[in-house]
Enzyme design. Structure first.
Site, mmCIF file in Angstrom:
data_model
loop_
_atom_site.group_PDB
_atom_site.id
_atom_site.type_symbol
_atom_site.label_atom_id
_atom_site.label_comp_id
_atom_site.label_asym_id
_atom_site.label_seq_id
_atom_site.Cartn_x
_atom_site.Cartn_y
_atom_site.Cartn_z
ATOM 1 N N GLU A 253 0.729 -1.200 -0.001
ATOM 2 C CA GLU A 253 -0.133 -0.036 -0.107
ATOM 3 C C GLU A 253 0.820 1.171 0.085
ATOM 4 O O GLU A 253 0.792 2.088 0.862
ATOM 5 C CB GLU A 253 -0.968 0.027 1.333
ATOM 6 C CG GLU A 253 -1.921 -1.393 1.029
ATOM 7 C CD GLU A 253 -2.873 -1.493 2.262
ATOM 8 O OE1 GLU A 253 -3.632 -2.360 2.347
ATOM 9 O OE2 GLU A 253 -2.776 -0.536 3.259
ATOM 10 N N ASN B 228 2.537 -5.062 -2.936
ATOM 11 C CA ASN B 228 0.944 -5.519 -2.861
ATOM 12 C C ASN B 228 0.101 -4.253 -2.842
ATOM 13 O O ASN B 228 0.878 -3.188 -2.166
ATOM 14 C CB ASN B 228 0.895 -6.236 -1.576
ATOM 15 C CG ASN B 228 -0.461 -6.943 -1.293
ATOM 16 O OD1 ASN B 228 -0.733 -7.725 -2.458
ATOM 17 N ND2 ASN B 228 -1.130 -7.022 -0.296
ATOM 18 N N HIS C 85 -9.968 -6.126 -2.886
ATOM 19 C CA HIS C 85 -11.111 -6.173 -1.562
ATOM 20 C C HIS C 85 -12.202 -5.393 -2.534
ATOM 21 O O HIS C 85 -12.082 -4.267 -2.672
ATOM 22 C CB HIS C 85 -10.621 -5.236 -0.540
ATOM 23 C CG HIS C 85 -9.491 -6.036 0.414
ATOM 24 N ND1 HIS C 85 -10.012 -7.184 1.123
ATOM 25 C CD2 HIS C 85 -8.201 -5.628 0.655
ATOM 26 C CE1 HIS C 85 -8.711 -7.355 1.725
ATOM 27 N NE2 HIS C 85 -7.896 -6.743 1.386
ATOM 28 N N GLU D 38 -5.873 -10.672 -1.687
ATOM 29 C CA GLU D 38 -6.682 -10.680 -0.126
ATOM 30 C C GLU D 38 -8.279 -10.289 -0.814
ATOM 31 O O GLU D 38 -8.826 -9.461 -0.232
ATOM 32 C CB GLU D 38 -6.457 -9.283 0.344
ATOM 33 C CG GLU D 38 -4.750 -9.121 0.729
ATOM 34 C CD GLU D 38 -4.614 -7.839 1.456
ATOM 35 O OE1 GLU D 38 -3.195 -7.815 1.722
ATOM 36 O OE2 GLU D 38 -5.221 -7.386 2.147
ATOM 37 N N ASP E 245 -12.068 -10.434 -0.876
ATOM 38 C CA ASP E 245 -13.443 -10.469 -0.467
ATOM 39 C C ASP E 245 -14.053 -9.408 -1.265
ATOM 40 O O ASP E 245 -13.692 -8.664 -1.897
ATOM 41 C CB ASP E 245 -13.472 -10.249 1.106
ATOM 42 C CG ASP E 245 -12.599 -8.846 1.441
ATOM 43 O OD1 ASP E 245 -12.031 -8.942 2.704
ATOM 44 O OD2 ASP E 245 -12.573 -8.146 0.564
#
Ligand code: XIL
Length: 392
Positions: free
Chosen positions: A148, A189, A225, A252, A254
């Site tokens: 990030e 990432n 996400h 990651e 979801d």
């Protein structure tokens, strides 16, 4: 008499395929490296979660115990108790690990944020990476070396790392990680690269600068996400990340649903999980998908984004949601799930003959008739059009 033969041959076909294939196995069967999830000291001891983790997934990301604030809370004081537990659990269960994460603006102890000079910070970054990566050398598939680094407008976050060392803090982190574990794949990432915009543009520009400076970067992790209703661009943006020539991974996953959650929204979520899974399957350089949790009750989403809920594949009782089928159907695409014959038609009789020429073991049939109707089958048989194959 004739119909019993067809039923018999149907049973033989299905017997050959009555084995259950996990997400990870199906992913491997499609030429991918893994289907993964997160694990940590909380889920290792939670029965509902740990059985699913062991059964379905092959690659694991520690959710929190490998992050800086947990692993080096005070300078020079390394706490490996929990991180070792995660590594041992993976080793005991024949699972692989993605290390997460070495340099991140969050979960940073105050003593790091308080550093005010380049030389001290450079040494501190080196010591942290050498110690953590060195401890698990040769046992980690990939590391999220930096996490990030961008704001949503594509500018660099004003982390202590960027403020004191500029963009080159990324070069320092990758070069140190590579020296500490030359075997590990080294990733950058990031989230919010699921749609066109300044953040993914900035990532592509950064990666090409790093490549031109021969920084040892091997992959780009797209956290993914997602918000239900805003997923359509995922395949196209993943392709753009792949255009760098690096490995790509969904790290990651979801898909959060806006409250109130209802069956219609969950049905849409199912389609969206199918789309995202296919996006990775259809992209040669996408090596794998990692979910960010098993059960909706353990997800980070409701506490972080309270307007949203139900982001995962299992409900709070560890029951499979329709979203699970979305992933399963994407993984099964191209696999013939069952064969239904109408013994009356000539066409099916000729197909039956074709089938029989492929099927051994006639003897063991009768015993299994009752359970035959609901198992997937016939993956490798060269059956003609799909009109003969449908879900029972
Ligand atoms: C989250 C964890 O899931 C939470 O339990 C924790 O409270 C905060 O961090 N991006 C990342 C992950 O890279 O490490 C974050 O994980 C979620 C967003």
């Amino acid at each position: 008499m004739k119909s019993s033969i067809t039923t018999l041959s149907l049973m033989v076909v299905c017997l050959a395929e009555a084995s259950y294939a996990s997400f990870n196995e199906q992913m491997a069967a499609k030429g991918k490296l893994y289907f993964g999830n997160i694990v940590d000291t909380n889920t290792i001891v939670e029965n509902g979660a740990v059985e699913i983790l062991k059964t379905e997934f092959g690659m694991f990301t520690p959710e929190y115990s490998w992050k800086w604030a947990f692993i080096q809370p005070n300078q020079g004081e390394f706490k490996f108790e929990d991180s070792d537990k995660v590594m041992e659990w993976a080793a005991e269960n024949g699972k692989q690990i993605r290390g997460h994460t070495l340099v991140w603006h969050q979960n940073i102890p105050g003593w790091v944020d308080a550093i005010a000079d380049q030389a001290t910070l450079t040494q501190v970054v080196r010591d942290h990476i050498n110690t953590v990566v060195g401890r698990y050398q040769g046992r980690v598939y990939a590391w999220d070396v930096v996490n990030e680094v961008f704001n949503d407008d594509g500018t660099f976050r004003a982390s202590v790392f960027y403020r004191l060392l500029g963009e080159e803090f990324i070069d320092l982190a990758f070069q140190t990680a590579q020296a500490a574990d030359p075997k590990a794949k080294l990733y950058i990432n990031e989230y919010g690269m699921d749609y066109a915009g300044p953040k993914i543009d900035a990532m592509l520009a950064l990666v090409s600068r790093l490549q031109s400076r021969n920084v040892p970067i091997h992959g780009i992790g797209s956290q993914t996400h997602l918000t239900s209703g805003r997923v359509d661009e995922v395949p196209a943006q993943l392709k753009r990340l792949a255009s760098t020539g690096l490995e790509v991974a969904i790290t990651e996953l979801d898909i959060r649903v806006k409250r109130p959650v209802d069956d219609e929204k969950l049905a849409q979520q199912k389609q969206e999980y199918e789309l995202v899974t296919r996006a990775c399957l259809d992209l040669p350089s996408c090596v794998g998908i990692t979910m960010w949790g098993v059960s909706d009750k353990d997800s980070w989403i409701p506490s972080t984004l309270p307007d949203f809920d139900a982001p995962l594949l299992w409900d709070s009782g560890f029951g499979r949601k329709v979203a699970y089928q979305g992933v399963d159907e994407a993984l099964q695409r191209g696999v013939i799930r069952s064969v239904i014959f109408d013994p009356g038609t000539d066409q099916s009789r000729s197909h039956h003959a074709q089938l029989m020429s492929h099927v051994p073991h006639h003897g063991r049939i009768n015993a299994l008739l009752p359970s035959l109707r609901s198992v997937p089958c016939a993956r490798s048989l060269p059956l003609p059009s799909s009109s003969h194959c449908r879900i029972v």
